[in-house]
Design a protein around this motif. Sequence first.
Motif, PDB file in Angstrom:
ATOM      1  N   ARG A  78       8.311  -8.636   5.630  1.00  0.00           N
ATOM      2  CA  ARG A  78       7.150  -9.211   6.320  1.00  0.00           C
ATOM      3  C   ARG A  78       6.107  -8.149   6.690  1.00  0.00           C
ATOM      4  N   ARG A  79       6.488  -6.868   6.720  1.00  0.00           N
ATOM      5  CA  ARG A  79       5.559  -5.816   7.190  1.00  0.00           C
ATOM      6  C   ARG A  79       4.383  -5.622   6.260  1.00  0.00           C
ATOM      7  N   VAL A  80       4.607  -5.794   4.959  1.00  0.00           N
ATOM      8  CA  VAL A  80       3.557  -5.575   3.969  1.00  0.00           C
ATOM      9  C   VAL A  80       3.550  -6.736   2.993  1.00  0.00           C
ATOM     10  N   ALA A  81       2.474  -6.794   2.210  1.00  0.00           N
ATOM     11  CA  ALA A  81       2.328  -7.872   1.231  1.00  0.00           C
ATOM     12  C   ALA A  81       2.029  -7.273  -0.143  1.00  0.00           C
ATOM     13  N   LYS A  82       2.235  -8.063  -1.171  1.00  0.00           N
ATOM     14  CA  LYS A  82       1.856  -7.630  -2.512  1.00  0.00           C
ATOM     15  C   LYS A  82       0.373  -7.282  -2.528  1.00  0.00           C
ATOM     16  N   GLY A  83       0.043  -6.178  -3.181  1.00  0.00           N
ATOM     17  CA  GLY A  83      -1.340  -5.742  -3.267  1.00  0.00           C
ATOM     18  C   GLY A  83      -1.752  -4.749  -2.209  1.00  0.00           C
ATOM     19  N   ASP A  84      -0.926  -4.584  -1.146  1.00  0.00           N
ATOM     20  CA  ASP A  84      -1.254  -3.596  -0.107  1.00  0.00           C
ATOM     21  C   ASP A  84      -1.159  -2.185  -0.685  1.00  0.00           C
ATOM     22  N   GLY A 126       9.788   1.912   5.607  1.00  0.00           N
ATOM     23  CA  GLY A 126       9.520   3.295   5.242  1.00  0.00           C
ATOM     24  C   GLY A 126       8.157   3.537   4.642  1.00  0.00           C
ATOM     25  N   VAL A 127       7.208   2.615   4.884  1.00  0.00           N
ATOM     26  CA  VAL A 127       5.828   2.810   4.410  1.00  0.00           C
ATOM     27  C   VAL A 127       4.853   2.433   5.517  1.00  0.00           C
ATOM     28  N   SER A 128       3.626   2.918   5.375  1.00  0.00           N
ATOM     29  CA  SER A 128       2.509   2.512   6.245  1.00  0.00           C
ATOM     30  C   SER A 128       1.313   2.206   5.364  1.00  0.00           C
ATOM     31  N   LYS A 129       0.451   1.315   5.832  1.00  0.00           N
ATOM     32  CA  LYS A 129      -0.760   1.008   5.069  1.00  0.00           C
ATOM     33  C   LYS A 129      -1.679   2.226   5.047  1.00  0.00           C
ATOM     34  N   ALA A 139      -5.583   9.281   0.072  1.00  0.00           N
ATOM     35  CA  ALA A 139      -4.519   8.844   0.979  1.00  0.00           C
ATOM     36  C   ALA A 139      -3.204   9.548   0.671  1.00  0.00           C
ATOM     37  N   ALA A 140      -2.982   9.906  -0.591  1.00  0.00           N
ATOM     38  CA  ALA A 140      -1.749  10.593  -0.983  1.00  0.00           C
ATOM     39  C   ALA A 140      -1.628  11.972  -0.365  1.00  0.00           C
ATOM     40  N   CYS A 141      -2.705  12.488   0.202  1.00  0.00           N
ATOM     41  CA  CYS A 141      -2.679  13.820   0.821  1.00  0.00           C
ATOM     42  C   CYS A 141      -2.170  13.791   2.258  1.00  0.00           C
ATOM     43  N   LEU A 142      -1.980  12.610   2.821  1.00  0.00           N
ATOM     44  CA  LEU A 142      -1.737  12.500   4.258  1.00  0.00           C
ATOM     45  C   LEU A 142      -0.292  12.619   4.733  1.00  0.00           C
ATOM     46  N   PHE A 292       2.065   8.722  12.117  1.00  0.00           N
ATOM     47  CA  PHE A 292       1.233   8.523  10.934  1.00  0.00           C
ATOM     48  C   PHE A 292       0.212   7.411  11.167  1.00  0.00           C
ATOM     49  N   GLU A 293       0.651   6.335  11.750  1.00  0.00           N
ATOM     50  CA  GLU A 293      -0.253   5.205  11.953  1.00  0.00           C
ATOM     51  C   GLU A 293      -1.304   5.506  13.016  1.00  0.00           C
ATOM     52  N   GLU A 294      -0.970   6.339  13.996  1.00  0.00           N
ATOM     53  CA  GLU A 294      -1.988   6.819  14.945  1.00  0.00           C
ATOM     54  C   GLU A 294      -3.021   7.683  14.215  1.00  0.00           C
ATOM     55  N   MET A 295      -2.553   8.548  13.316  1.00  0.00           N
ATOM     56  CA  MET A 295      -3.461   9.389  12.531  1.00  0.00           C
ATOM     57  C   MET A 295      -4.369   8.545  11.648  1.00  0.00           C
TER      58      MET A 295
END
Length: 337
Positions: A78-84, A126-129, A139-142, A292-295
């Motif tokens: 439920r945390r993420v959806a396809k296409g995120d 184990g992921v964040s948007k 985004a891959a640099c973060l 990470f999400e605060e950043m």
Amino acid sequence: MIMRAAVISGSYGLDNLKLEERDVPKPGPGQILVKLKAASLNYRDLAITSGFGGDYPLPLVPLSDGCGEVVELGDGVRRVAKGDLVCPSFFQGWLAGPPTPAALATSFGGPIDGCAEDYVCVSADGVSKAPRNLTPAEAACLPCAGLTAWRALFVEGNLKAGDTVLVQGTGGVSIFALQFAKAAGAHVIITSSSDEKLDRAKALGADQFINYKKTPDWASEARKLTGGRGVDHVVEVGGAETFPQSIMAIRTGGHIAVIGILSGLVKDMNVAAMFGQNAKISGITVGSRQHFEEMVRAVEQNDIKPVIDKTYPLEEIVPALKLMQGASHFGKIVLDI
């Protein structure tokens, strides 16, 4: 379905990092499948591949940092959806709170297979948007470099507007520290052995500059630049050889965020200087998903764009690591996947 993966097999060493074909994994309950679009390199990845960054079981897919699109969901997600567009967490098991031994044993790119491949299958936890203002390559640099700088300055350092930050060098963590500190209203002193790189740092907002080849006693120079007071924060990426000068560069009660080992691991230390300075010393190993999400919110609010030095295709991961080994880059090295 078949995918590509860059795999260290047999024994460690750049010569043993080669592309292989693997089956695309299928997500189970609570998991997601991410089609990676980009990955970025950190010094840790070079160390691991070369065999001195952790004795992880082989075969191993390196690289902790990536960004991609969610293409398949396991049951119950439920945390993420396809296409995120998402970034895998550096520590898959460190969601929030203080670090624990168990959480710190869940790092991507060793021991868990990392982002040097077309697809990763991970827990949805184990992921964040990814930030909405960034490309997948940015985004891959973060996840490692960006988050390390963020935690060093804001979580452990409690940085506030008007503070003075000394940033060592112009690699990924250091450039993020410069960008985050300036966004927060801090004054930044940056060191480098290259005047050209110092000029590039000036364009990013750095305020004062020290070429440590021309001025080997850069700690004394930093104190001069602060009117004898010393800096409030040092982002310490150099390791054993730079740490003694970092102690001398800070103000009384100043903060040193110990992050890197570029100049070595072990050196005799002047303990009296540490307590005499009332130094606050924080060891930093990246951060949690909450950090990470605060950043990400700060990156979006301030429209901070990671600095990418050069981009390679996945099949040129070894030349990309050799560029990092040569230390001529400014900012981040990225793989297009």
